[in-house]
Scaffold this motif. Structure first.
Motif, PDB file in Angstrom:
ATOM      1  N   GLN A 353      85.146  53.484  52.380  1.00 53.38           N
ATOM      2  CA  GLN A 353      86.085  52.922  51.421  1.00 53.38           C
ATOM      3  C   GLN A 353      87.510  53.355  51.780  1.00 53.38           C
ATOM      4  OE1 GLN A 353      85.903  50.981  48.291  1.00 53.38           O
ATOM      5  NE2 GLN A 353      88.052  51.023  48.895  1.00 53.38           N
ATOM      6  N   PRO A 354      88.380  52.430  52.126  1.00 54.50           N
ATOM      7  CA  PRO A 354      89.780  52.808  52.385  1.00 54.50           C
ATOM      8  C   PRO A 354      90.385  53.446  51.136  1.00 54.50           C
ATOM      9  CG  PRO A 354      89.335  50.563  53.128  1.00 54.50           C
ATOM     10  CD  PRO A 354      88.149  50.986  52.306  1.00 54.50           C
ATOM     11  N   PHE A 355      91.318  54.376  51.331  1.00 56.24           N
ATOM     12  CA  PHE A 355      91.971  55.033  50.204  1.00 56.24           C
ATOM     13  C   PHE A 355      93.402  55.378  50.581  1.00 56.24           C
ATOM     14  CE2 PHE A 355      89.849  58.328  52.699  1.00 56.24           C
ATOM     15  CZ  PHE A 355      90.872  59.257  52.901  1.00 56.24           C
ATOM     16  N   THR A 356      94.192  55.632  49.562  1.00 60.12           N
ATOM     17  CA  THR A 356      95.542  56.142  49.769  1.00 60.12           C
ATOM     18  C   THR A 356      95.630  57.518  49.133  1.00 60.12           C
ATOM     19  OG1 THR A 356      96.354  55.085  47.747  1.00 60.12           O
ATOM     20  CG2 THR A 356      96.558  53.841  49.803  1.00 60.12           C
ATOM     21  N   LEU A 357      96.541  58.330  49.627  1.00 59.51           N
ATOM     22  CA  LEU A 357      96.708  59.677  49.095  1.00 59.51           C
ATOM     23  C   LEU A 357      97.678  59.659  47.921  1.00 59.51           C
ATOM     24  CD1 LEU A 357      96.918  61.635  52.467  1.00 59.51           C
ATOM     25  CD2 LEU A 357      94.956  61.442  50.927  1.00 59.51           C
ATOM     26  N   GLY A 358      97.494  60.617  47.011  1.00 53.89           N
ATOM     27  CA  GLY A 358      98.310  60.672  45.807  1.00 53.89           C
ATOM     28  C   GLY A 358      99.752  61.046  46.088  1.00 53.89           C
ATOM     29  N   ALA A 359     100.566  61.003  45.022  1.00 52.54           N
ATOM     30  CA  ALA A 359     101.992  61.270  45.160  1.00 52.54           C
ATOM     31  C   ALA A 359     102.271  62.700  45.588  1.00 52.54           C
ATOM     32  CB  ALA A 359     102.698  60.965  43.837  1.00 52.54           C
ATOM     33  N   ASP A 360     101.347  63.628  45.314  1.00 52.08           N
ATOM     34  CA  ASP A 360     101.552  65.033  45.645  1.00 52.08           C
ATOM     35  C   ASP A 360     100.874  65.413  46.957  1.00 52.08           C
ATOM     36  OD1 ASP A 360      98.956  64.711  44.820  1.00 52.08           O
ATOM     37  OD2 ASP A 360      98.888  66.543  43.610  1.00 52.08           O
TER      38      ASP A 360
END
Length: 421
Positions: A353-360
């Motif tokens: 599952q592709p994902f993006t990392l959070g703002a922190d």
């Protein structure tokens, strides 16, 4: 500015805790370097393969059946590659890297996962002091809690593979062990790697010999510098020169370096340069630099991996650190898994599952390069009306956001932040 230097040595520290903090190299870099032999198979495939097989190890000795190699073309399905570097390698210079003493520890461990559809890749770095359970290995019984870097001493590369498999639940078919000199050789083979610093970085505990044989302290100017050889290794080893002066800041420098190295490896400057490809292939085949699992010694396997890796967009290659905390009173000075974040990370990896990392997610000691665009996509035409959202699938195309994990994509251009007292 292009700077070249001989291999560095640490001014005060012995081998353990010195060179092992270089780059968590690069499952992705090792894989791209390995598959670069695709450009030289017509010249010396037989010689190259023979050299690799003579210096290979079996990571799954219980599996004795011969497996047919893949045909030339993209490797079908997903795959995992573990890259390991041990701190006590007998082939390395004690004079340059410190006196060898005590047990061998696998202080660099990076796992590359390529998805089934070959559209994403995730490289996970495991802190060397990460306290985890260990399975039974050739030279040791199972353990409930011990640092991950004790795996090598319990059975070499095969035991490290078994330990990471036990931790992650991923099936690891391919593995590589490498020496400190391999980092220098890979960097030199592609003509250097650009790094970015927001200010001048100095470190009195890292030195390297200049052209006259004199030892110089690490001293790099603000801006972008293309480093090679020992100076590159010096930057990657520096702890006191970046961020908060700790290991987490050094990891962020390493991720910046790896992303820059991958961008250069995937560029036409490298993939289209026969001389660089040939140099990379010879580095990989050199026993003093690399030892491959027997599953990786077939040239057609490497070429098949190349076809799978070379088309992955840089935005879809993500470098992350295994989530952990140093605040567990039961294991002072060690890293203990942040289990919820780790479970979320590997659930996404296993599901491809592709994902993006959070703002922190930006690591300590790192910042987005000021000159880099916030979004690599072309800006929208302000005069054009916004496309209406599809009410049937409002979030179907949006990948989930993964919080509690630090890292960056290979596309992101970052800069190291100098340490300030």
């Amino acid at each position: 500015m292009k700077t070249t230097a001989s291999p560095v040595r640490h001014a005060r520290m012995p081998l353990r805790g010195a060179w092992v903090r270089i780059v968590r190299l690069v499952a992705i870099v090792a894989a791209v370097a390995l598959v670069s032999v695709g450009g030289i198979t017509a010249v010396s495939a037989w010689t190259f393969t023979s050299k690799l097989e003579a210096n290979s190890v079996e990571i799954h000795p219980e599996e004795t059946a011969e497996q047919a190699p893949p045909a030339i073309g993209a490797l079908e399905g997903g795959f995992n590659v573990l890259v390991v570097a041990a701190d006590n390698d007998a082939s390395q210079s004690q004079d340059l890297y410190g006196e060898r003493d005590g047990a061998t520890l696998n202080d660099v461990n990076m796992l590359l996962h390529v998805s089934q559809d070959h559209k994403t890749a995730v490289a996970v770095s495991f802190p060397r002091d990460l306290v985890i359970a260990h399975p039974e290995c050739e030279k040791g019984d199972a353990m409930r809690a011990a640092p991950i870097n004790e795996a090598w001493g319990r059975g070499g590369l095969a035991c490290v593979v078994a330990t990471v498999t036990n931790l992650t639940g991923l099936d690891i078919r391919y593995a590589v062990s490498m020496t400190f000199d391999a980092v220098i050789a890979l960097t030199d083979a592609i003509g250097g790697v650009p790094i970015c610093l927001t200010g001048r970085v100095t470190d009195d505990q890292v030195v390297y010999p200049d052209g006259n044989g004199e030892l110089q302290h690490l001293d790099l100017p603000a801006g972008i510098t293309e480093v090679q050889g020992g100076l590159a290794a010096g930057f990657l080893r520096s702890r006191h020169g970046v961020g908060d002066g700790g290991d987490l800041s050094r990891i962020s420098s390493q991720q910046q370096y790896l992303s820059s190295l991958v961008r250069k490896l995937k560029s036409n400057d490298t993939l289209g340069d026969f001389g660089k490809l040939y140099s990379l292939a010879n580095v990989v085949a050199e026993p003093k630099y690399f030892t491959l699992s027997s599953s990786l010694t077939k040239v057609d396997t490497m070429i098949s991996m190349a076809q799978a890796l070379r088309t992955i967009d840089l935005n879809n290659i993500t470098f992350v650190q295994y989530p952990g905390t140093t605040n567990d009173p039961d294991f002072p000075g060690k890293v203990v898994p942040t289990q919820d974040a780790a479970d979320s990370l590997f659930a996404l990896i296993k599901a491809d599952q592709p994902f993006t990392l959070g703002a922190d997610s930006q690591p300590i000691g790192s910042t987005i390069e000021p000159t880099a665009p916030a979004d690599p996509a072309a800006p929208a035409d302000p005069a054009a009306p916004a496309a209406p959202a599809d009410p049937a699938t409002p979030d179907a195309a949006a990948p989930p956001v993964l919080d509690g994990v630090t890292g960056s994509t290979a596309q992101q251009e970052t800069c190291a932040v100098p340490f300030e007292d």
